[in-house]
Design an enzyme around this catalytic site. Structure first.
Site, PDB file in Angstrom:
ATOM      1  N   GLU A  69      42.402  50.841  47.495  1.00  0.00           N
ATOM      2  CA  GLU A  69      43.827  50.497  47.612  1.00  0.00           C
ATOM      3  C   GLU A  69      44.373  51.197  48.853  1.00  0.00           C
ATOM      4  O   GLU A  69      44.540  52.428  48.863  1.00  0.00           O
ATOM      5  CB  GLU A  69      44.576  50.938  46.353  1.00  0.00           C
ATOM      6  CG  GLU A  69      46.091  50.978  46.456  1.00  0.00           C
ATOM      7  CD  GLU A  69      46.730  49.703  46.986  1.00  0.00           C
ATOM      8  OE1 GLU A  69      47.341  49.756  48.072  1.00  0.00           O
ATOM      9  OE2 GLU A  69      46.602  48.658  46.312  1.00  0.00           O
TER      10      GLU A  69
ATOM     11  N   CYS B 271      36.850  41.885  56.947  1.00  0.00           N
ATOM     12  CA  CYS B 271      37.462  42.485  55.759  1.00  0.00           C
ATOM     13  C   CYS B 271      36.911  43.904  55.638  1.00  0.00           C
ATOM     14  O   CYS B 271      35.697  44.095  55.512  1.00  0.00           O
ATOM     15  CB  CYS B 271      37.118  41.651  54.529  1.00  0.00           C
ATOM     16  SG  CYS B 271      37.732  42.331  52.975  1.00  0.00           S
TER      17      CYS B 271
ATOM     18  N   GLU C 205      31.580  48.832  52.105  1.00  0.00           N
ATOM     19  CA  GLU C 205      31.270  47.451  52.468  1.00  0.00           C
ATOM     20  C   GLU C 205      32.288  46.895  53.456  1.00  0.00           C
ATOM     21  O   GLU C 205      33.468  47.240  53.417  1.00  0.00           O
ATOM     22  CB  GLU C 205      31.299  46.553  51.223  1.00  0.00           C
ATOM     23  CG  GLU C 205      30.307  46.931  50.157  1.00  0.00           C
ATOM     24  CD  GLU C 205      30.511  46.093  48.894  1.00  0.00           C
ATOM     25  OE1 GLU C 205      29.639  46.159  48.028  1.00  0.00           O
ATOM     26  OE2 GLU C 205      31.540  45.396  48.782  1.00  0.00           O
TER      27      GLU C 205
ATOM     28  N   CYS D  44      41.186  46.972  38.327  1.00  0.00           N
ATOM     29  CA  CYS D  44      41.453  45.545  38.068  1.00  0.00           C
ATOM     30  C   CYS D  44      40.220  44.925  37.401  1.00  0.00           C
ATOM     31  O   CYS D  44      39.094  45.118  37.874  1.00  0.00           O
ATOM     32  CB  CYS D  44      41.773  44.819  39.368  1.00  0.00           C
ATOM     33  SG  CYS D  44      43.185  45.515  40.258  1.00  0.00           S
TER      34      CYS D  44
ATOM     35  N   CYS E  56      37.321  52.686  44.060  1.00  0.00           N
ATOM     36  CA  CYS E  56      38.724  52.337  43.857  1.00  0.00           C
ATOM     37  C   CYS E  56      39.169  52.810  42.478  1.00  0.00           C
ATOM     38  O   CYS E  56      38.401  52.746  41.514  1.00  0.00           O
ATOM     39  CB  CYS E  56      38.911  50.820  43.973  1.00  0.00           C
ATOM     40  SG  CYS E  56      40.632  50.279  43.870  1.00  0.00           S
TER      41      CYS E  56
ATOM     42  N   CYS F  12      37.540  42.840  39.432  1.00  0.00           N
ATOM     43  CA  CYS F  12      36.956  43.418  40.648  1.00  0.00           C
ATOM     44  C   CYS F  12      35.889  44.440  40.281  1.00  0.00           C
ATOM     45  O   CYS F  12      36.147  45.370  39.511  1.00  0.00           O
ATOM     46  CB  CYS F  12      38.048  44.065  41.496  1.00  0.00           C
ATOM     47  SG  CYS F  12      37.427  44.856  42.990  1.00  0.00           S
TER      48      CYS F  12
ATOM     49  N   SER G 108      48.596  41.626  46.174  1.00  0.00           N
ATOM     50  CA  SER G 108      47.694  41.060  45.168  1.00  0.00           C
ATOM     51  C   SER G 108      48.461  40.960  43.856  1.00  0.00           C
ATOM     52  O   SER G 108      48.647  41.944  43.149  1.00  0.00           O
ATOM     53  CB  SER G 108      46.459  41.968  45.025  1.00  0.00           C
ATOM     54  OG  SER G 108      45.502  41.390  44.188  1.00  0.00           O
ATOM     55  N   LEU G 109      48.934  39.753  43.541  1.00  0.00           N
ATOM     56  CA  LEU G 109      49.833  39.559  42.403  1.00  0.00           C
ATOM     57  C   LEU G 109      49.062  39.144  41.147  1.00  0.00           C
ATOM     58  O   LEU G 109      49.127  39.799  40.118  1.00  0.00           O
ATOM     59  CB  LEU G 109      50.886  38.512  42.768  1.00  0.00           C
ATOM     60  CG  LEU G 109      52.098  38.402  41.859  1.00  0.00           C
ATOM     61  CD1 LEU G 109      52.876  39.703  41.797  1.00  0.00           C
ATOM     62  CD2 LEU G 109      53.004  37.263  42.331  1.00  0.00           C
ATOM     63  N   ASN G 110      48.402  37.987  41.208  1.00  0.00           N
ATOM     64  CA  ASN G 110      47.424  37.550  40.200  1.00  0.00           C
ATOM     65  C   ASN G 110      47.986  37.236  38.816  1.00  0.00           C
ATOM     66  O   ASN G 110      47.223  36.992  37.882  1.00  0.00           O
ATOM     67  CB  ASN G 110      46.300  38.591  40.050  1.00  0.00           C
ATOM     68  CG  ASN G 110      45.678  38.934  41.382  1.00  0.00           C
ATOM     69  OD1 ASN G 110      45.399  38.047  42.188  1.00  0.00           O
ATOM     70  ND2 ASN G 110      45.498  40.206  41.649  1.00  0.00           N
TER      71      ASN G 110
ATOM     72  N   CYS H  86      33.966  41.799  46.351  1.00  0.00           N
ATOM     73  CA  CYS H  86      34.151  43.208  46.657  1.00  0.00           C
ATOM     74  C   CYS H  86      33.389  44.110  45.682  1.00  0.00           C
ATOM     75  O   CYS H  86      33.550  44.002  44.464  1.00  0.00           O
ATOM     76  CB  CYS H  86      35.641  43.550  46.618  1.00  0.00           C
ATOM     77  SG  CYS H  86      36.009  45.145  47.303  1.00  0.00           S
TER      78      CYS H  86
END
Length: 337
Positions: free
Chosen positions: A159, A103, A90, A114, A110, A117, A211-213, A330
């Site tokens: 990633e 993007c 994508e 997470c 992946c 996602c 990407s901390l979150n 995503c």
């Protein structure tokens, strides 16, 4: 058959030498592939018909195959591309006045897992080759002519730092061949500590986003399994050592999830964690997907979270969620297809 798009500049030069062509033909090939978006050798009209016929006996130019193109009411466009092995990836185009941000993906699927996602739920399939990464820009440029992509973010599927060599080579191609300024390219990582400091040594000096979150290991462990290997403090310590160019900041992405990481205490912990770092924080309300019970916080809670950061002199922006009506989160379109 040789795929010309898969070749580096050195390999293109070697190819033209083997064909007993003058050196300038290599530059012409690169120009037609990356700036004129030639999808076939026959489109290189700068070459004689005889030369094109000769080259076609040993070489070709690969192309991503457009499977789905969706346009949101807010102008965002999402593309599902098929690769030569029929895997799909994508890309999302976000227009904003005279800026067109694309993007792009760096892997098929992946491995990060997470929980917010969808891409990770389908598992990891394979790394993208450098040319497949760059080809997302070429393909979208071809589709939106006379407009073109002005900014690139590695925030799609995968990633990037787990596909380090191909991503580094793709960055050189994007900056050098396609001509997008390295200041307008951002690479986002979930925090692959050993590769973060290697990036500025091996690739153009692009912008770094992390990407901390979460603001504690307990929460980040739950949201992002990678934190169990590269815990949060090690990520932050590495960011403190990252060689920032003049005027640059590291971006920390923080997906706000109701009841998980959106409390005033979370905001205050985040301030303490990032104190002294030259950074900005992108607050991203969760873009929910089918089958997930996670929700975005109420708007007033998002504003409250931002105000705490601003009062502590942190740069914090709320990033508007785009393309919700076209499965822009995503992995959504690939999973649906």
């Amino acid at each position: 058959m040789i795929n010309l798009k898969a070749l580096s500049k050195e390999e293109i030069c070697r190819f033209t030498d083997e064909q007993q062509l003058p050196g300038y033909r290599a530059d012409q090939l690169l120009h037609w592939i990356y700036e004129r978006y030639a999808g076939d050798i026959d489109e290189i009209t700068e070459f004689s018909k005889e030369l094109r016929e000769t080259l076609k006996k040993t070489a070709y130019i690969s192309n991503l195959s457009l499977r789905v193109r969706l346009r949101s009411k807010d102008g965002t466009e999402k593309f599902l591309f098929a690769l030569e092995d029929d895997q799909t990836i994508e890309s999302v185009l976000i227009p904003d006045e005279d800026r067109h941000t694309l993007c792009i993906s760096s892997q098929v699927g992946c491995a990060m897992g997470c929980i917010f996602c969808l891409t990770g739920k389908g598992g990891f399939v394979r790394n993208l080759q450098a040319y497949e990464i760059a080809d997302q820009i070429i393909s979208v440029n071809r589709l939106i002519q006379p407009q073109k992509v002005t900014n690139v973010v590695f925030m799609g599927m995968g990633e990037p730092l787990l596909n380090f060599d191909n991503v580094a080579e793709a960055l050189w191609r994007i900056a050098g061949f396609i001509g997008i300024s390295k200041r307008k390219i951002t690479l986002s990582t979930s925090g692959i500590v050993p590769k973060i400091l290697l990036l500025p040594q091996k690739a153009p000096a692009v912008n770094l986003a992390v990407s901390l979150n979460a603001a504690s290991d307990a929460v980040r462990n739950r949201l992002m399994p990678v934190n169990k290997k590269y815990h949060m403090q090690s990520v932050i310590d590495t960011c403190r050592r990252y060689p920032l160019q003049h005027g640059r900041r590291i971006t920390f992405e923080y997906v706000l999830i109701e009841g998980e990481n959106d409390s005033p205490d979370d905001a205050n912990r985040l301030v303490k964690l990032l104190k002294g770092l030259r950074c900005k924080i992108n607050l991203i309300p969760l873009n929910p997907h089918e089958g997930s019970e996670l929700k975005s916080p109420a708007y007033d809670k998002i504003i409250e979270f931002q105000k705490i950061l601003l009062k502590k002199n942190m740069r914090a922006l709320i990033r508007e969620s785009k393309g919700q009506d076209i499965l822009a989160a995503c992995g959504q379109l690939r999973a649906r297809s």
